[in-house]
Design an enzyme around this catalytic site. Structure first.
Site, PDB file in Angstrom:
ATOM      1  CG  ASP A  14      12.441  13.512   0.951  1.00 24.35           C
ATOM      2  OD1 ASP A  14      11.535  12.704   1.240  1.00 24.35           O
ATOM      3  OD2 ASP A  14      12.382  14.720   1.238  1.00 24.35           O
ATOM      4  CE  LYS A  55       7.584  13.861   5.475  1.00 21.40           C
ATOM      5  NZ  LYS A  55       8.264  14.830   4.609  1.00 21.40           N
ATOM      6  CD  GLN A  93       7.507  18.771   3.838  1.00 24.98           C
ATOM      7  OE1 GLN A  93       7.910  17.766   4.401  1.00 24.98           O
ATOM      8  NE2 GLN A  93       6.671  18.710   2.827  1.00 24.98           N
TER       9      GLN A  93
END
Length: 293
Positions: free
Chosen positions: A119, A52, A96
């Site tokens: 997200d 990312k 994460q």
């Protein structure tokens, strides 16, 4: 049969975003800034977060990696999230998953500012998605919708069967495919581990989206001719003949099912690469929303 090439499509999307970022820079505007929080040293998570950050650099975003030790307490993580929520320089961030067992994931996700939740996991954004309002879509479902749109796969009036009801893929896909618009306007059946006679549904499906995590579960005798297959499954299967000692398999028996398909995603190289591209697209949207204020 046409391959839905996520690897190529994700590169196209990154190039489009990079061109837009260049234009922002030329106009003297602030470029998007994405942060990622990782707690502990889970190998797969480190790899994913690393890719990312590299993708951000590749397209001209600012990026920040917040790496916290395994023993970080829930209170310490919540304090860091509060800091990121209040940081005006930051457009979006992700936490994460999975988190260490002593931290309540739900409590953490609820603490994220919905306007920075790129997200798309916060209940506010999930609700906005269901109500067809502007929001951040969960990255994997967003990537699937983008593939269907760019390959001009007809979804209106089609019967879509979703296998798996996770909050990350299955349930949002069932909502997105039934929403008004293109892609969308599908009649959706959401199946899961308690569904009886699954084959009765898959044999009648025009589109199958499977996110089960069972290698090569979907066989050719379970689908009809001309079916569209979206395979979200990704499982490491031991293979002594491979130099890595394993191969990556999807939920679909590709060799058999592809012979009956009109469109199909490969594994790897299908849905997977799209996820990071759509996270970047959400971050760009976050910057645009913030610049309107």
């Amino acid at each position: 049969m046409q391959i839905l090439d996520g690897k190529k499509t994700s590169e196209d999307i990154k190039n489009e975003i990079a061109a837009e970022v260049q234009q922002m820079k030329a106009n003297g505007e602030k470029v998007p800034h994405l942060a990622a929080i990782i707690v502990g040293s889970n190998g797969a998570s480190l790899t994913y977060v690393g890719s990312k950050v590299r993708s951000c650099e590749q397209i001209g975003f600012d990026s920040t990696l917040v790496a916290l030790p395994e023993e970080t307490t829930e209170a310490q993580l919540l304090a860091k999230i509060k800091e990121l929520n209040e940081d005006d320089n930051l457009d979006g961030y992700i936490v994460q998953l999975p988190l260490p067992k002593h931290i309540d994931e739900e409590k953490i996700l609820l603490a994220i500012d919905p306007q920075k939740d790129v997200d798309g996991f916060h209940p506010t954004n999930f609700g906005r998605m269901a109500l067809e309002m502007e929001t951040f879509l969960p990255a994997t479902p967003f990537g699937i919708m983008e593939l269907l749109e760019r390959y001009k796969v007809e979804t209106s009036g089609k019967h879509t069967v979703v296998i798996g009801r996770s909050h990350i893929v299955g349930r949002p896909m069932s909502i997105l495919m039934s929403r008004k618009g293109n892609p969308g306007d599908s009649t959706v059946t959401l199946t899961h581990s308690r569904t009886k006679n699954l084959e009765e549904y898959t044999k009648n499906a025009d589109i199958i989206i499977t996110a089960l995590g069972v290698p090569e579960f979907l066989k050719a005798d379970m689908v009809k001719d001309g079916v569209v297959i979206i395979d979200v499954g990704i499982t490491r299967v031991e293979d002594a003949s491979n130099s890595k000692g394993y191969v990556i398999k999807g939920d679909v028996d590709f060799d058999g099912v592809s012979k009956k398909s009109s469109f199909i995603t490969p594994v790897p190289g299908g849905v997977g690469p799209m996820t990071i591209a759509m996270l970047l697209k959400n971050t760009l949207l976050a910057r645009k929303i913030r610049s309107r204020k």
